[in-house]
Design an enzyme around this catalytic site. Structure first.
Site, PDB file in Angstrom:
ATOM      1  N   GLY A   1       1.764 -28.020 -12.307  1.00 50.67           N
ATOM      2  CA  GLY A   1       2.482 -28.857 -11.343  1.00 50.67           C
ATOM      3  C   GLY A   1       3.359 -29.875 -12.030  1.00 50.67           C
ATOM      4  O   GLY A   1       3.661 -29.749 -13.222  1.00 50.67           O
ATOM      5  N   ASN A   2       3.809 -30.893 -11.287  1.00 56.87           N
ATOM      6  CA  ASN A   2       4.632 -31.951 -11.873  1.00 56.87           C
ATOM      7  C   ASN A   2       4.314 -33.281 -11.195  1.00 56.87           C
ATOM      8  O   ASN A   2       3.483 -33.339 -10.289  1.00 56.87           O
ATOM      9  CB  ASN A   2       6.121 -31.598 -11.770  1.00 56.87           C
ATOM     10  CG  ASN A   2       6.551 -31.418 -10.330  1.00 56.87           C
ATOM     11  OD1 ASN A   2       6.589 -32.379  -9.571  1.00 56.87           O
ATOM     12  ND2 ASN A   2       6.865 -30.185  -9.946  1.00 56.87           N
ATOM     13  N   ARG A   3       4.983 -34.332 -11.624  1.00 56.07           N
ATOM     14  CA  ARG A   3       4.597 -35.688 -11.217  1.00 56.07           C
ATOM     15  C   ARG A   3       5.177 -36.125  -9.872  1.00 56.07           C
ATOM     16  O   ARG A   3       4.964 -37.259  -9.456  1.00 56.07           O
ATOM     17  CB  ARG A   3       5.024 -36.691 -12.298  1.00 56.07           C
ATOM     18  CG  ARG A   3       4.154 -36.630 -13.545  1.00 56.07           C
ATOM     19  CD  ARG A   3       4.753 -37.478 -14.668  1.00 56.07           C
ATOM     20  NE  ARG A   3       5.016 -38.845 -14.238  1.00 56.07           N
ATOM     21  CZ  ARG A   3       5.935 -39.649 -14.769  1.00 56.07           C
ATOM     22  NH1 ARG A   3       6.694 -39.209 -15.756  1.00 56.07           N
ATOM     23  NH2 ARG A   3       6.105 -40.871 -14.320  1.00 56.07           N
ATOM     24  N   SER A   4       5.917 -35.269  -9.198  1.00 55.29           N
ATOM     25  CA  SER A   4       6.516 -35.690  -7.922  1.00 55.29           C
ATOM     26  C   SER A   4       5.433 -36.051  -6.900  1.00 55.29           C
ATOM     27  O   SER A   4       4.464 -35.319  -6.727  1.00 55.29           O
ATOM     28  CB  SER A   4       7.382 -34.563  -7.361  1.00 55.29           C
ATOM     29  OG  SER A   4       7.781 -34.876  -6.051  1.00 55.29           O
TER      30      SER A   4
END
Ligand code: C5P
Length: 413
Positions: free
Chosen positions: A220-223
């Site tokens: 995933g990512n930090r959004s």
């Protein structure tokens, strides 16, 4: 700009605001108010009473606004009549703290210093934030003055109940700077909701996609989805029908918004494609994974002694495909307004311009990774075919409004 055109469409414009600072201990919080108004994109000039200068130094406001506050009606360095010029310049005026004495003078039209003289010259939206000892607030003379000011069209923000300078607790504490800023913005909009997106369908994507490795793990990512949710919320508040295609987030569905929940980039693409026909604008605020694991294991991966190698394959670029779909449409030039985001750690504007051209979209919102993720505020540069506009650091709802202002303008082309 004429004050009433601003009042009629405050979501379209930031305002020129006078902050009048009265002489009370809450004057130190006027500095925070000035900063808050600046954060919201407004331009601020400060006028102080003589007593205010005993509580907070003019230099503090010079530092915050880049301009020395007006403190003396008789200062020969002002060309012309400073109170008349200030009043002609401003779209809105807020007095904080509004002391009992200052309210008494304002209620009676006394104009014996720069602030009260400016008040007499100004007939636009005015907000007073009273601050005083609770016995002064409760006094019938203050109540009469407040009633007179209200009849003259002044709005009040506060006071609130809480600890007072005397050590006692009671009604008379100045409202918090954010509350005062909100009251001023409400006064500037004259209570009218902007409805410049009425009858439009706006499709927004938000959040970071998750690409499954196995039944329990993902990449995933930090959004956090906050920027996309702010866009959905503001578009709905401005009258649009809003579909929000959301990757997993911890955020509540904004009022009036139709949310479609997705997890991966492929699911997001399917949901966007299903909704794109009939959309007037598509804003891709989601952080979509560029790659996904080539395979998703059916069972949880077990540890082994050696390293784990995962092969990744490209995900579709949803935005670029929307750009191509629109360009290839038989009704060339028609189709929804397309807005993308560019989060970069370097060469931000150049990268955003590259995306604008490559993905064939109308607007790219460029933000530095550090300024964007997980925060209540954002600092962005709007990049389109005609140039760049760097916005100050604003809270995400205000950034959303500035982006939607551009969407409204593009829809009117
Ligand atoms: O190329 P980059 O990922 O930096 O572009 C960001 C923009 O493109 C964002 O608007 C994002 O929502 C969109 N995007 C997309 N599909 C992808 C990757 C990014 O729609 N696979």
């Amino acid at each position: 700009m004429h004050r009433w055109s601003i009042a009629a469409c405050y979501t379209l414009e930031v305002a020129k605001v006078i902050v009048g600072v009265g002489g009370g201990i809450a004057a130190y919080k006027a500095a925070l108010l000035v900063r808050e108004l600046g954060r919201r994109g407004h331009t601020v000039k400060v006028v102080m009473t003589r007593a205010a200068q005993r509580f907070v130094g003019p230099v503090t406001f010079t530092g915050l606004t880049g301009e020395a506050p007006v403190v003396d009606l008789w200062d020969p360095s002002y060309a012309g009549e400073v109170h008349v010029e200030l009043a002609a310049w401003a779209d809105g005026l807020v007095v904080a703290p509004a002391t009992a004495n200052l309210m008494a003078r304002a209620a009676h039209g006394i104009a014996d210093d720069a602030l009260t003289a400016t008040l007499l010259c100004f007939d636009g939206p005015r907000v007073f934030a009273p601050a005083m000892h609770h016995r002064m607030w409760d006094h019938p003379a203050t109540a009469r003055n407040v009633a007179t000011l209200a009849a003259d069209g002044v709005r009040l923000a506060g006071p609130v109940s809480g600890p007072l300078a005397s050590g006692e607790s009671g009604m008379g504490r100045m409202a918090e700077p954010e509350t005062i800023a909100e009251a001023l913005e409400a006064a500037l909009s004259d209570g009218r909701p902007a409805d410049d997106l009425a009858g439009r369908h706006v499709l927004v994507s938000a959040g970071g996609t998750r690409e499954a490795l196995d039944p329990v793990r993902f990449l995933g990512n930090r959004s956090t989805g906050r920027m996309g949710y702010a866009l959905a919320e503001r578009a709905a508040a401005r009258g649009a029908r809003v579909t929000l295609v959301s990757a997993p987030t911890a955020l509540a569905i904004p009022p009036g918004v139709d949310r479609v929940d997705v997890t991966s980039a492929l699911e997001m693409k399917a949901a966007i494609d299903a909704a794109r026909d009939g959309a007037d604008a598509i804003v891709m605020a989601a952080a979509v994974a560029d790659y996904r694991p080539s395979e998703r294991a059916d069972d949880k991966l077990k540890k082994t002694g050696g390293p784990l190698t995962v092969t990744m394959v490209r995900n579709p670029d949803i935005l670029a495909e929307l750009g191509a779909w629109r360009a290839d449409s038989p009704r060339s030039g028609a189709g929804p307004v397309l807005v993308g985001f560019a989060v970069e750690t370097r060469d931000l504007v150049a990268a955003a311009r590259g995306k604008l051209e490559r993905k064939r979209v109308d607007l790219v919102v460029a933000n530095e990774a550090d300024a964007a993720f997980g925060r209540a505020t954002n600092r962005v540069t709007l990049v389109d075919a005609t140039g760049e506009e760097a916005l100050p650091e604003l809270d995400k709802a205000r950034v959303a409004d500035r982006i939607l202002d551009r969407v409204v303008a593009l829809l009117r082309r």
